[in-house]
Enzyme design. Structure first.
Site, PDB file in Angstrom:
ATOM      1  N   ASP A  83       4.869 -25.374  34.603  1.00 42.72           N
ATOM      2  CA  ASP A  83       4.206 -26.186  35.625  1.00 42.72           C
ATOM      3  C   ASP A  83       2.897 -26.679  35.065  1.00 42.72           C
ATOM      4  O   ASP A  83       2.288 -26.003  34.243  1.00 42.72           O
ATOM      5  CB  ASP A  83       3.876 -25.318  36.840  1.00 42.72           C
ATOM      6  CG  ASP A  83       5.098 -25.069  37.695  1.00 42.72           C
ATOM      7  OD1 ASP A  83       6.011 -25.895  37.635  1.00 42.72           O
ATOM      8  OD2 ASP A  83       5.109 -24.054  38.399  1.00 42.72           O
ATOM      9  N   ASP A 141       6.091 -21.234  41.145  1.00 51.30           N
ATOM     10  CA  ASP A 141       5.258 -20.486  42.085  1.00 51.30           C
ATOM     11  C   ASP A 141       5.776 -20.519  43.518  1.00 51.30           C
ATOM     12  O   ASP A 141       5.703 -19.548  44.225  1.00 51.30           O
ATOM     13  CB  ASP A 141       3.796 -20.958  42.019  1.00 51.30           C
ATOM     14  CG  ASP A 141       3.681 -22.482  41.954  1.00 51.30           C
ATOM     15  OD1 ASP A 141       4.677 -23.149  42.290  1.00 51.30           O
ATOM     16  OD2 ASP A 141       2.620 -22.995  41.574  1.00 51.30           O
ATOM     17  N   ASP A 195      11.234 -22.569  43.953  1.00 54.30           N
ATOM     18  CA  ASP A 195      11.365 -22.437  42.503  1.00 54.30           C
ATOM     19  C   ASP A 195      12.270 -21.265  42.112  1.00 54.30           C
ATOM     20  O   ASP A 195      12.717 -21.167  40.977  1.00 54.30           O
ATOM     21  CB  ASP A 195       9.987 -22.202  41.858  1.00 54.30           C
ATOM     22  CG  ASP A 195       9.132 -23.454  41.872  1.00 54.30           C
ATOM     23  OD1 ASP A 195       9.721 -24.547  41.953  1.00 54.30           O
ATOM     24  OD2 ASP A 195       7.904 -23.342  41.800  1.00 54.30           O
TER      25      ASP A 195
HETATM   26  P1  ATP Z   1       3.089 -28.432  39.417  1.00 51.79           P
HETATM   27  O1  ATP Z   1       2.372 -27.258  39.993  1.00 51.79           O
HETATM   28  O2  ATP Z   1       4.536 -28.261  39.325  1.00 51.79           O
HETATM   29  O3  ATP Z   1       2.403 -28.999  38.235  1.00 51.79           O
HETATM   30  P2  ATP Z   1       2.097 -29.831  41.555  1.00 51.79           P
HETATM   31  O4  ATP Z   1       1.705 -28.572  42.165  1.00 51.79           O
HETATM   32  O5  ATP Z   1       1.059 -30.748  41.071  1.00 51.79           O
HETATM   33  O6  ATP Z   1       3.079 -29.594  40.424  1.00 51.79           O
HETATM   34  P3  ATP Z   1       3.096 -30.519  44.061  1.00 51.79           P
HETATM   35  O7  ATP Z   1       2.234 -29.461  44.602  1.00 51.79           O
HETATM   36  O8  ATP Z   1       4.538 -30.547  44.378  1.00 51.79           O
HETATM   37  O9  ATP Z   1       3.022 -30.611  42.526  1.00 51.79           O
HETATM   38  O10 ATP Z   1       2.436 -31.871  44.483  1.00 51.79           O
HETATM   39  C1  ATP Z   1       3.087 -33.089  44.320  1.00 51.79           C
HETATM   40  C2  ATP Z   1       2.293 -34.181  44.957  1.00 51.79           C
HETATM   41  O11 ATP Z   1       2.155 -33.927  46.344  1.00 51.79           O
HETATM   42  C3  ATP Z   1       0.881 -34.312  44.419  1.00 51.79           C
HETATM   43  O12 ATP Z   1       0.812 -35.181  43.344  1.00 51.79           O
HETATM   44  C4  ATP Z   1       0.130 -34.846  45.606  1.00 51.79           C
HETATM   45  O13 ATP Z   1       0.212 -36.240  45.657  1.00 51.79           O
HETATM   46  C5  ATP Z   1       0.873 -34.288  46.797  1.00 51.79           C
HETATM   47  N1  ATP Z   1       0.213 -33.094  47.343  1.00 51.79           N
HETATM   48  C6  ATP Z   1      -0.132 -31.978  46.687  1.00 51.79           C
HETATM   49  N2  ATP Z   1      -0.691 -31.087  47.488  1.00 51.79           N
HETATM   50  C7  ATP Z   1      -0.722 -31.639  48.717  1.00 51.79           C
HETATM   51  C8  ATP Z   1      -1.154 -31.225  50.007  1.00 51.79           C
HETATM   52  N3  ATP Z   1      -1.687 -30.026  50.199  1.00 51.79           N
HETATM   53  N4  ATP Z   1      -1.007 -32.065  51.028  1.00 51.79           N
HETATM   54  C9  ATP Z   1      -0.446 -33.259  50.864  1.00 51.79           C
HETATM   55  N5  ATP Z   1      -0.021 -33.714  49.703  1.00 51.79           N
HETATM   56  C10 ATP Z   1      -0.141 -32.941  48.625  1.00 51.79           C
END
Ligand code: ATP
Length: 884
Positions: free
Chosen positions: A326, A631, A635
């Site tokens: 990730d 996490d 997953d």
């Molecule tokens: P990884 O941990 O796999 O690198 P990530 O944690 O960045 O990925 P996600 O958490 O799935 O990926 O987030 C994907 C997208 O969702 C982000 O790019 C953002 O645009 C949106 N996002 C992330 N967190 C939030 C939230 N708390 N509320 C709304 N949208 C969110």
């Protein structure tokens, strides 16, 4: 009245607790004394005595004890007692090794034990779940395994999966209202959360109403079968090998005894010598030492912040050829800071670092204030559609909750919004964020009872759900060309490695359905946030080292393709010919299609957890051994399917931790590399002591066999054979298990998981060194005995000393894959200590007069020692000049 029938006030009254303060420390203490710990009593510990006695259950050891007993009865007291003592000491060593392994494994269990988020004395904290007491107020979140029976007092779209209890794998919606019905089964008690069940969605607050054996799970716990101790593939392979070696050793021993008797040795003498030889030569302790080496290695990994949940993972780690990691939090710090805001078609730049609330907004270098159109509303919406909070500790701002949401709070504070500005709005309902939806919504009501929905999420998810947008002049219809402008802004931000979040809203009426599909649409797009999440410092080097070690690093992220690409380039992870695939492209591909191009892909962007499974499968079809991090709840399937499932100690959910075989205590990618290095080293160390032990055994058997074939007297007496087995095979072998890795351990490709124990020349090394050790011992004996035919003890002492010395020198050879001269022998101080102590014990046995009759030894002079040293160094030195 049952808990589910009571309303929340009643539950609070009964348990003397209030939901907003939790229990006091004093009450917790009293209740723990009264009800005990929150544990299920399903496992009984094996008594220490039994573990000790187990050390003697080996068949050949029993035969030896019986033979010794007969020797004692026949009047050979000295020999009998000496042998008994040696066998006893051997038993003790085995016992202590097992205890040590057991201890480090239980420490591991403790480290990976579940924690609960509990409110006590008005403060939230994380405690080990077994410390929960009845009346505790706890918070549960998606991905948690519930650690006690709870009466839900506040539910945020909570859904739990209770198959562990009811067999029903469909999630159950939970709420907080009392149910009046009587005699409900657990599955119908939808305002309760049960120990051992999983939170699959949403979050909730609950009051603990049952702990330990007083839970629904506790009632059926007695029916649960104790999980069997699992055997790692290597332990299994060695146990199988052990069986072959036993037969071989027994056959050779029988040969020695047979030839000896044929040559005229007394049957009784040969029998005792034979049994001693069998005990010494049979590597019955091999699997046990492997377990010890594995668990000691596991302890070293803990120091490097990697917790191994399954011993077998240690072996697999050394074979890993791909790490799918990730991005957020593992490769980056997960410390988000809003750097840019796109609103009214303009970019505002935000100053300040981290979560510090000092900073300003600039438009073309000119500071802007709250009067800037729509900015205040956008920031306020960001505060409302938010579950995190800002805390100040030691003058530093910290985020409690999701860092992405924390960054929005900081951004609002920089514009002067106060933490209480959102209090005039009431959040009626939340549709939670998850990585599949990539968005989150709240329905709020203002002071005038007007309702509206605020949605924030990935821009490419939000835009298709928007029909309007705001600019200086107000709300407008969102046309294709307006979308294009916003898309451009998204790309621009992403190319700067910024994580983008869009925010939108829509007024709604009280009667509107709050189904996510129908309500999260026709939104008014307000603006974009671009946030920076700096890469962790150590990750770049770790990726480089992995590359040198033949391990490919692949970044997996939910973020925008351009953001991911920019960060990957920053980390030197994406080569110029490397591909970046996104979730939309992945959807169009079958596993086979993906497999055909996967070697060229380095970054997967905008993925959902389901894609991860596809990625694991495609890599595995290509023959890779895949390590996969994760996490969130979703997953877990990919983590399970991968060869090494890795979960996050800090941000990971219980579900992923349970599915994983490795937990990163610091969530850091560099820790994966450290664990792989340690995994490779542990395997190499196991090879080292297998090599040492087996070569020693070959030497011991051969010297006896050659002597019998040449019609010589016994070159070694039984106590000597057993002493060699105890002293030289014990400490030095253990010290090899603690050896440092060779410098090139991360400069070679990963190990082939199908390779056998004797691969890479190990078999040849064992046999060749073993034969030489046997030969030099025989030569030492023959020459001494021929010159002093009436002093057999002298010859035996020389043979015994040569054998011991040859092994103690050979142990240094075993540290090296190449020649013995390639490594500094003083690198491993344990080994130096082990060799010196073995040497001292040898000197005591030779020179301390009271022991001489027991060990059949006599004084040796300087010339004897020179003769012995030259001979015993030969096997190691000779091979030192070859590379085999
Ligand atoms: P990884 O941990 O796999 O690198 P990530 O944690 O960045 O990925 P996600 O958490 O799935 O990926 O987030 C994907 C997208 O969702 C982000 O790019 C953002 O645009 C949106 N996002 C992330 N967190 C939030 C939230 N708390 N509320 C709304 N949208 C969110």
């Amino acid at each position: 009245m049952k808990w589910y029938q009571m309303d929340v006030d009643r539950v609070e009254q009964k348990l003397h607790v209030t939901t907003n303060r939790g229990l006091s420390a004093k009450k917790v203490d009293e209740r723990r004394k009264q009800f005990g710990l929150n544990v299920l009593e399903t496992e009984k510990n094996t008594s220490k005595w039994l573990i000790f006695l187990k050390q003697f259950q080996d068949f050949m050891v029993l035969v030896l004890l019986a033979a010794t007993l007969i020797a004692g009865l026949l009047g050979e007291y000295v020999d009998a007692i000496a042998i008994m003592v040696i066998v006893l000491v051997n038993g003790f060593i085995g016992f202590f090794q097992e205890q040590k392994a057991e201890k480090s494994l239980s420490k591991l269990k403790e480290l990976s034990a579940p924690v609960a988020n509990v409110l006590r004395d008005s403060e939230w904290s994380k405690i080990p779940s077994h410390e929960l007491v009845v009346g505790d107020v706890v918070r549960i979140n998606s991905g948690d395994r519930i650690s006690a029976d709870l009466r839900i007092v506040k539910s945020n779209s909570l859904e739990t999966e209770e198959s562990a209890l009811t067999g029903e794998s469909l999630p159950v919606m939970k709420h907080a209202t009392a149910i009046s019905k009587d005699q409900l089964d657990p599955q119908d008690q939808v305002n309760m959360g049960f120990m051992g069940t999983l939170v699959t969605r949403g979050s909730a607050t609950g009051i603990v109403v049952g702990t330990g054996m007083n839970t629904v799970m506790g009632q059926i716990a007695s029916l649960m079968v104790k999980t069997k101790k699992s055997v790692t593939p290597l332990e299994y392979k060695l146990a199988e090998l052990g069986k072959i070696l036993i037969v071989l050793a027994l056959f050779l021993t029988a040969l020695v005894v047979g030839i000896g008797v044929y040559q005229g040795h007394p049957v009784y003498n040969m029998f005792l010598a034979g049994v001693s030889l069998a005990v010494a030569a049979i590597p019955e302790g091999l699997p046990a030492i492997v377990t010890v080496a594995l668990s000691l290695g596991v302890q070293r990994m803990i120091k490097k912040k990697a917790i191994v949940r399954k011993l077998s993972a240690v072996e697999t780690l050394g074979c890993a050829s791909v790490i799918c990691s990730d991005k957020t939090g593992t490769m980056t710090e997960n410390q988000m800071t809003v750097k840019e805001v796109y609103i009214n078609g303009q970019y505002l730049y935000v100053s300040g670092d981290g979560y510090d609330i000092r900073g300003d907004y600039f438009l073309n270098k000119t500071k802007v204030d709250r009067a800037y159109p729509h900015l205040e509303s956008m920031l306020l919406y960001g505060m409302l559609c938010n579950n995190s909070s800002l805390q100040v500790k030691k003058g530093k701002y910290l985020v409690d909750g999701d860092p992405t949401e924390g960054a929005l709070l900081v951004a609002a504070r920089k514009m002067g919004l106060s933490p209480t500005d959102d209090e005039q709005y009431k959040v009626i309902k939340e549709i939670p964020f998850d990585s599949d939806r990539k968005r989150m919504s709240v329905i709020v009501e203002d002071e005038n009872k007007r309702r509206f929905i605020i949605t924030k999420g990935a821009p490419d998810v939000l835009l298709p759900r928007s029909s309007f947008f705001l600019d200086d002049s107000g709300r407008k219809l969102l046309r294709a060309e307006d979308k294009k402008g916003i898309d451009e802004a998204i790309n621009k931000m992403a190319e700067k490695a910024l994580r983008t979040i869009a925010i939108g809203m829509k007024p709604i009426s009280k009667n509107d359905s709050i189904d996510p599909i129908s309500i999260e649409k026709d939104l008014t797009f307000i603006g974009l946030y671009g946030m920076m999440d700096p890469p962790r410092k150590e990750v770049k080097t770790a990726i480089k080292e992995c590359k040198e070690a033949g391990i490919k690093t692949v970044m997996i992220t939910g973020d925008h393709e351009k953001t991911a690409r920019a960060i990957a380039i920053n980390l030197d992870l994406l080569p110029s010919e490397g591909l970046v695939l996104d979730g939309y492209q992945l959807n169009q591909m079958s596993v086979t299609e993906l497999r055909d191009i996967i070697e060229r892909v380095y970054v997967f962007a905008r993925v959902t957890p389901e894609h991860k499974l596809k990625i694991v499968q495609a890599f595995q079809e290509k023959g890779h051994i895949v390590a996969m991090t994760g996490d969130g709840v979703n997953d877990a399937p990919a983590i399970k399917a991968s060869n090494i499932g890795i979960s996050m100690g800090r941000s990971g959910t219980d579900v992923t931790k349970e599915a994983s075989s490795l937990i990163l205590m610091d969530d850091n990618f560099a820790t994966i590399k450290a664990a792989i290095k340690e995994g490779r080293n542990i395997y190499e160390n196991i090879r080292k002591f297998i090599r040492y032990l087996l070569a020693s055994n070959v030497g011991e058997i051969l010297v006896m066999l050659f002597a019998m074939l040449l019609a010589l007297p016994l070159p070694l007496v039984p106590v000597q054979i057993l002493w060699v087995n105890l002293v030289t095979d014990g400490l030095p072998a253990m010290a090899l298990g603690l050896d440092k890795s060779e410098e090139n351990v991360m400069k070679q490709g990963p190990r082939n998981p199908r390779e056998g124990i004797f691969a890479r020349g190990l078999g040849f090394k064992i046999i060749s060194r073993g034969i030489l050790i046997g030969l030099v011992t025989l030569i030492a004996f023959m020459l001494t005995y021929q010159n002093n035919p009436d002093n057999l003890i002298y010859g035996q002492t020389v043979a015994f000393t040569t054998l011991v010395m040859a092994q103690l020198i050979h142990v240094f050879d075993c540290r090296c894959e190449n020649t013995v001269f390639s490594r500094n022998p003083f690198e491993n101080m344990y080994l130096i200590f082990a060799v010196i102590s073995s040497l001292l014990l040898l000197l005591i046995v030779i020179y301390w007069e009271p022991l001489q009759p027991i060990f059949h030894t006599t004084f040796l002079g300087v010339r004897d020692w020179m003769f012995i040293l030259v001979l015993s160094a030969l096997p190691t030195v000779l091979f030192g000049f070859t590379k085999k």
